[in-house]
Design an enzyme around this catalytic site. Structure first.
Site, PDB file in Angstrom:
ATOM      1  N   SER A  99       0.809  -1.222   0.000  1.00  0.00           N
ATOM      2  CA  SER A  99       0.000   0.000   0.000  1.00  0.00           C
ATOM      3  C   SER A  99       0.839   1.267   0.000  1.00  0.00           C
ATOM      4  O   SER A  99       0.386   2.302  -0.509  1.00  0.00           O
ATOM      5  CB  SER A  99      -0.935   0.005   1.213  1.00  0.00           C
ATOM      6  OG  SER A  99      -1.854  -1.053   1.150  1.00  0.00           O
ATOM      7  N   THR A 161      -1.734   4.062   3.414  1.00  0.00           N
ATOM      8  CA  THR A 161      -2.533   4.777   2.415  1.00  0.00           C
ATOM      9  C   THR A 161      -2.882   6.196   2.843  1.00  0.00           C
ATOM     10  O   THR A 161      -2.651   7.143   2.081  1.00  0.00           O
ATOM     11  CB  THR A 161      -3.799   3.969   2.063  1.00  0.00           C
ATOM     12  OG1 THR A 161      -3.397   2.674   1.585  1.00  0.00           O
ATOM     13  CG2 THR A 161      -4.610   4.664   0.996  1.00  0.00           C
ATOM     14  N   PHE A 266     -10.682   8.038  16.610  1.00  0.00           N
ATOM     15  CA  PHE A 266     -11.751   7.380  17.334  1.00  0.00           C
ATOM     16  C   PHE A 266     -11.329   6.120  18.081  1.00  0.00           C
ATOM     17  O   PHE A 266     -12.083   5.620  18.907  1.00  0.00           O
ATOM     18  CB  PHE A 266     -12.885   7.053  16.360  1.00  0.00           C
ATOM     19  CG  PHE A 266     -13.412   8.261  15.645  1.00  0.00           C
ATOM     20  CD1 PHE A 266     -14.261   9.145  16.284  1.00  0.00           C
ATOM     21  CD2 PHE A 266     -13.017   8.537  14.339  1.00  0.00           C
ATOM     22  CE1 PHE A 266     -14.737  10.278  15.638  1.00  0.00           C
ATOM     23  CE2 PHE A 266     -13.484   9.664  13.678  1.00  0.00           C
ATOM     24  CZ  PHE A 266     -14.342  10.547  14.329  1.00  0.00           C
ATOM     25  N   ASP A 355      -5.795   0.061  -4.158  1.00  0.00           N
ATOM     26  CA  ASP A 355      -4.349   0.225  -4.250  1.00  0.00           C
ATOM     27  C   ASP A 355      -3.688  -1.043  -4.779  1.00  0.00           C
ATOM     28  O   ASP A 355      -2.699  -0.986  -5.494  1.00  0.00           O
ATOM     29  CB  ASP A 355      -3.749   0.630  -2.900  1.00  0.00           C
ATOM     30  CG  ASP A 355      -4.287  -0.182  -1.738  1.00  0.00           C
ATOM     31  OD1 ASP A 355      -5.143  -1.084  -1.963  1.00  0.00           O
ATOM     32  OD2 ASP A 355      -3.879   0.065  -0.596  1.00  0.00           O
ATOM     33  N   HIS A 441      -0.700  -9.932  -0.570  1.00  0.00           N
ATOM     34  CA  HIS A 441      -1.356  -9.175  -1.627  1.00  0.00           C
ATOM     35  C   HIS A 441      -1.334  -9.970  -2.930  1.00  0.00           C
ATOM     36  O   HIS A 441      -0.549 -10.903  -3.094  1.00  0.00           O
ATOM     37  CB  HIS A 441      -0.654  -7.831  -1.843  1.00  0.00           C
ATOM     38  CG  HIS A 441      -0.769  -6.913  -0.686  1.00  0.00           C
ATOM     39  ND1 HIS A 441      -0.041  -5.745  -0.566  1.00  0.00           N
ATOM     40  CD2 HIS A 441      -1.544  -6.964   0.433  1.00  0.00           C
ATOM     41  CE1 HIS A 441      -0.353  -5.131   0.555  1.00  0.00           C
ATOM     42  NE2 HIS A 441      -1.260  -5.854   1.179  1.00  0.00           N
TER      43      HIS A 441
END
Length: 478
Positions: A99, A161, A266, A355, A441
């Site tokens: 990424s 990212t 958060f 990506d 990936h």
């Protein structure tokens, strides 16, 4: 063309749907040549097989009291966009990418090495001493031109990212002042990514930052991971006295319309998977994305660049967990739908892509409407072995029922994991500590969907760094 006399209602439906789809494509929409705003939406790890599986999953599990469908005829929100291309994702030194390198290509217009964020290929950590010799990013150029910039993600905001929007790092692991950020790198003058976010200088700093990763911003003494004693949230608040910092869903939903930047962190680490998210604690990606769009529209007279990432599709795949991957992809599609409803495509270019891909496979000969997460019941007349269970499931040569979705590698290869659970269980194949024996990936092309000014430039097979140049062209950055 007049419809022929067909044999079944199903044949009529397929014919009518095909003609309707063609007629829609024949309707030409002429968009302006230049955009005021650009929104880049990235489904991390959302390869072609993930899109297909998520499309079916979304049709079979539509929510909101909607009827269940077979799923194959469904479309995700971004699949309705008129301009589509395939994108080559390799990094400068890697056939199968990560990424960091892929997000860097989209944000700088050049490919770089695997694991590196916004360096030129071949540059080393000593390049930190000469930041002017690093590639400029979309965010840096946009801010210098008076535009606003926003970053929204379901991962840590310092993850690869989102970090590629605002940061430069020789290693994607240099997220905070912690054990992953070696002393030699610090001595070379490379700031960690959390510090770079708070100190982002062009145009007065970032305008909207929403995601997870609070512990990279807090010192150890305050329950964070920073060993340098810095409280970067306090530093951000001191830099932006009119800014609003929020750390939970209730405070986020109560943000006032007062001017100033917004920082929302958060969770200590990544946000929860959509399947596990407590709405009382964490807002959804759809909420975060629509808030960012409306806030930027209202406060950015010169336009904005916004990156929105559905980042945990990737993480679920790494854990070989299709349930969580598909529920996160479904939420990403809903976020895209909400964004498209919130913007004027005559002044806003919307790009939706991934990506990179993953090793998820969709195979066998399941009948139409077969549970995408379930065992295979072969379609009548399809190829397949003679072995079936008493329930009618196709069996492999070991006598085990086969699933439509499988992974080419990953932790499911180890014994004692969740293969004994039914595949529709959300913990099926989950490696609880994903990353220890992580699925990898995939290296195949990903899809790029677009509409808005210069969306017509999206077509054919593109190098990933061309996405930057399409954005620049749309914004009139000649």
């Amino acid at each position: 063309m007049a419809a022929p006399t067909l044999q079944t209602p199903q044949a009529d439906a397929f014919w009518d749907a095909g003609r309707a789809a063609l007629n829609q494509r024949m309707t030409v929409v002429n968009r302006p040549k230049h955009a005021k705003n650009v929104i880049l939406m990235i489904g991390d790890g959302m390869g072609i097989s993930t899109i297909t599986a998520a499309r079916i999953f979304d049709g079979q599990h539509p929510g909101d009291g909607l009827p269940r469908r077979s799923g194959e005829e469904n479309s995700l929100a971004f699949e309705r966009l008129p301009n589509v291309a395939l994108v080559k994702t390799y990094n400068a030194n890697a056939q199968v990418p990560d990424s960091a390198g892929t997000a860097s290509a989209m944000n700088t217009g050049v490919k770089t090495d695997i694991g590196v964020i916004n360096f030129y290929a071949g540059q080393g950590p000593d390049a930190c001493k000469t930041p002017d010799k690093l590639p400029r990013t979309l965010a840096e150029i946009a801010k210098d031109r008076g535009m606003a910039v926003g970053v929204v993600t379901t991962t840590r905001i310092t993850h690869a990212t989102p970090a590629a929007v605002y940061g430069h790092a020789y290693s994607r692991n240099w997220e905070g002042a912690d054990k992953a950020f070696p002393a030699a790198a610090r001595a070379a003058g490379c700031p960690d990514l959390a510090t770079q976010l708070v100190d982002f200088r062009p145009g007065g700093g970032l305008d909207i930052v929403l995601g997870g990763g609070l512990e990279r911003f807090r010192p150890v003494a305050a329950g964070g991971l920073r060993d340098d004693g810095a409280d970067l949230v306090a530093k951000w608040q001191a830099r932006f006295p009119r800014g609003q910092f929020v750390g939970n869903a209730a405070d986020f939903r109560a943000i006032t319309a007062a001017p100033g930047p917004v920082l929302g962190l958060f969770t200590a680490d990544h946000l929860s998977f959509e399947a596990d998210r407590d709405p009382a604690i964490e807002p959804s990606l759809t909420e975060l994305a629509t808030f960012a769009v409306k806030r930027l529209q209202a406060s950015s007279p010169k336009g904005y660049y916004l990156m929105v990432e559905g980042g945990r599709i990737d993480h679920a795949h790494h854990g070989t967990n299709p349930y969580r991957a598909l529920t996160d992809a479904q939420q990403f599609s809903r976020a895209v739908a909400a964004v498209l409803k919130s913007v004027d495509l005559n002044d806003t270019l919307v790009l939706v892509t991934a990506d990179h891909s993953h090793t998820l496979n969709m195979a066998g000969y399941p009948e139409r409407g077969n549970d995408i997460l379930g065992y295979i019941k072969n379609a009548k007349g399809g190829e397949g072995g003679p072995l079936v269970s008493k329930e009618g499931y196709a069996l492999d040569d070991r006598g085990r029922p086969m699933t439509t979705l499988t992974y080419a590698n990953g932790p499911f290869l180890s014994p004692g994991l969740s293969r004994l659970l039914p595949p529709t269980d959300k913990n099926y194949l989950t490696d609880k500590v994903y990353g220890t024996q992580s699925e990898s990936h995939g290296g195949e092309d990903v899809a790029l969907f677009a509409d808005g000014p210069r969306g017509n430039l999206v077509g054919g097979v593109l190098e990933q760094n061309v996405i930057f140049h399409i954005i620049a062209q749309a914004l009139g950055w000649n």
